[in-house]
Design a protein around this motif. Structure first.
Motif, PDB file in Angstrom:
ATOM      1  N   GLN A 189       3.113  10.592   5.719  1.00 46.94           N
ATOM      2  CA  GLN A 189       1.789  11.009   5.015  1.00 46.94           C
ATOM      3  C   GLN A 189       1.529  12.623   5.026  1.00 46.94           C
ATOM      4  N   GLY A 225      -6.001  14.611  -4.945  1.00 42.73           N
ATOM      5  CA  GLY A 225      -6.426  14.033  -3.689  1.00 42.73           C
ATOM      6  C   GLY A 225      -7.470  13.331  -3.519  1.00 42.73           C
ATOM      7  N   ARG A 244      -3.955  18.693  -0.328  1.00 43.31           N
ATOM      8  CA  ARG A 244      -2.755  17.934  -0.151  1.00 43.31           C
ATOM      9  C   ARG A 244      -1.523  18.550  -0.484  1.00 43.31           C
ATOM     10  N   HIS A 331      -2.242   7.412   2.955  1.00 39.91           N
ATOM     11  CA  HIS A 331      -2.277   8.523   1.779  1.00 39.91           C
ATOM     12  C   HIS A 331      -0.811   8.833   1.413  1.00 39.91           C
ATOM     13  N   ILE A 338      -4.371   6.834  -2.201  1.00 38.78           N
ATOM     14  CA  ILE A 338      -4.785   6.415  -1.022  1.00 38.78           C
ATOM     15  C   ILE A 338      -5.210   4.746  -0.758  1.00 38.78           C
TER      16      ILE A 338
END
Length: 453
Positions: A189, A225, A244, A331, A338
């Motif tokens: 992640q 994200g 992200r 994620h 996600i």
């Protein structure tokens, strides 16, 4: 070319019953639990403060302490104790006692106030010696037994001898240096940096995702994200989490260095976007984290890997030391997707901040009250006097998506401290401790470990 490091003699040696490497809330709670049981503890932290991602990372959110039905408190111990302490300083949202509201919104806290409260918590424990701004360097070990660790700070290098060690470094640094096998997820992640803003309420109405896409060509550093934000108790500020860093190996020093800078560039691009979109706003960037929020690095190879299917089946383990209701939350590492497996039975996948798939993973009308966390997933295979606590827990992708959040790892820290004390007190290896006694001592110290029905 190779560099030959000469042998060295470390003359500065301190001794303790238990040594904890890492001063996140997980590490602090391990140290405090052990000290309250009577152990002499040394606590080592590389940053200038305790708290880890909760303080250095500005992530001021712990999730509900109650089960999904709102009928039973399933998390107590030091998480609850810290909420009560913060409540006295108007530094936590008042809903932490409300099972319905906290389950939906979580419990917000002021990270700066938590920093101060953790200082006080550690200072109250006369049996804890602590070293901030101190890095762990290496382990002196053989055949699964750690004799000492080497640390370094402004005063130079020194050794810490202890009977039992707790690796709460987050990165499994002690486990790795002591030679215990680690593994990496195929798609770990991605990390995220949060930021603290003032004047957020001066922004006009807008859809964040649409606004980001509007400016992406001119501001290519804008993040993709899943975005979320929260008001910080006791202030007029807002914490925003939206950066992200994709395809980042958080166990690699160069990669995480680049990730820190990239995340800050994303935050700067957000500020530039808002200045253009709302030229009369009074938005201010009040603080950025001193460390990026790492979701996943390397994992230990433990006595027993925790699997997502058994976690979502509500499997009760003989060595259960904690419970949770935070959903499985995975994620994407290559895009902004996600996926959530909520304990109410719904599975949802988002892409570009839009719901793209929704289904039931449980039969209609069924929910999972809570899931359980086993101690064995925290104990490195073949370790004699070492236990880990934190995101290096041995869990597959789905299980890790649930247990990785702070409110769950706080419980792991407490269990590690109690387990370390038991190994010390009973003069046995960490594998031979009585898990029923761990559970009894946890509950005696305020935890809410549920017995099997």
């Amino acid at each position: 070319m190779d560099i030959i490091v000469p042998e060295e003699k470390i003359s500065n040696v301190i001794s303790a019953d238990i040594c904890v490497i890492g001063g996140s809330c997980t590490g602090v709670f391990a140290a405090v639990r052990a000290a309250r049981l009577g152990a002499d503890v040394v606590l080592v932290e590389k940053a200038n403060r305790f708290g880890g991602v909760a303080t250095c990372g500005l992530v001021g959110m712990w999730h509900t302490l109650f089960d999904m039905e709102g009928q039973r408190q399933i998390i107590g111990g030091m998480t609850h104790e810290m909420m009560e302490r913060l409540e006295k300083r108007n530094a936590v949202s008042p809903n932490f006692r409300d099972p319905a509201n906290s389950r939906i919104h979580g419990v917000r806290f002021n990270s700066e106030e938590l920093t101060l409260e953790l200082d006080e918590l550690v200072l109250e424990q006369k049996k804890i010696r602590f070293f901030l701004n101190t890095g762990f360097s290496r382990a002196i070990s053989a055949n699964g037994h750690i004799e000492a660790v080497i640390a370094e700070n402004k005063s130079g290098r020194f050794a810490i001898k202890a009977d039992v060690f707790v690796d709460a470094s987050g990165d499994a640094l002690l486990c790795r240096e002591a030679g215990f096998p680690l593994w990496k997820a195929e798609r770990p992640q991605p990390p995220t940096s949060c930021a603290r803003f003032g004047g957020w309420n001066t922004l006009g109405p807008h859809n964040l995702k649409e606004t980001v896409e509007k400016y992406r060509k001119d501001l290519p550093d804008l993040p993709c994200g899943y975005y979320w934000s929260m008001a910080i108790p006791g202030t007029a500020d807002m914490m925003f989490a939206g950066t992200r860093i994709l395809n980042c190996d958080c166990s690699d020093g160069a990669a995480i260095s680049n990730a820190e800078v990239t995340a800050r560039r994303q935050i700067r691009a957000l500020m530039d976007m808002y200045r253009r979109e709302f030229p009369d706003n009074q938005l201010s960037l009040n603080s950025m984290p001193s460390a990026i929020g790492i979701r996943e690095g390397e994992h230990i190879t433990s006595c027993r890997r925790l699997c997502g299917d058994e976690l979502l089946a509500g499997t009760y383990f003989a060595d259960t030391i904690g419970h949770g209701t935070y959903p499985v939350d995975v994620h994407g590492n290559e895009d902004d997707s996600i996926t959530f497996w909520h304990l109410n039975g719904n599975k949802q996948t988002y892409h570009s901040h839009k719901l793209v798939q929704k289904e039931r993973w449980l039969p209609e009308g069924e929910i999972l009250s809570h899931y359980n966390i086993p101690l064995s997933a925290m104990i490195p295979e073949n370790a004699e006097n070492l236990i880990s606590a934190g995101r290096m827990i041995d869990a597959d992708c789905k299980a890790f998506g649930a247990v990785r959040v702070m409110v769950n790892l706080n419980q792991c820290g407490e269990a590690a401290g109690v387990a370390a004390w038991l190994a010390l007190n009973r003069n046995c290896t960490i594998h031979r401790i009585d898990c029923n006694e761990v559970r009894r001592l946890l509950n005696q110290g305020g935890s809410c470990i549920i017995d099997p029905e």
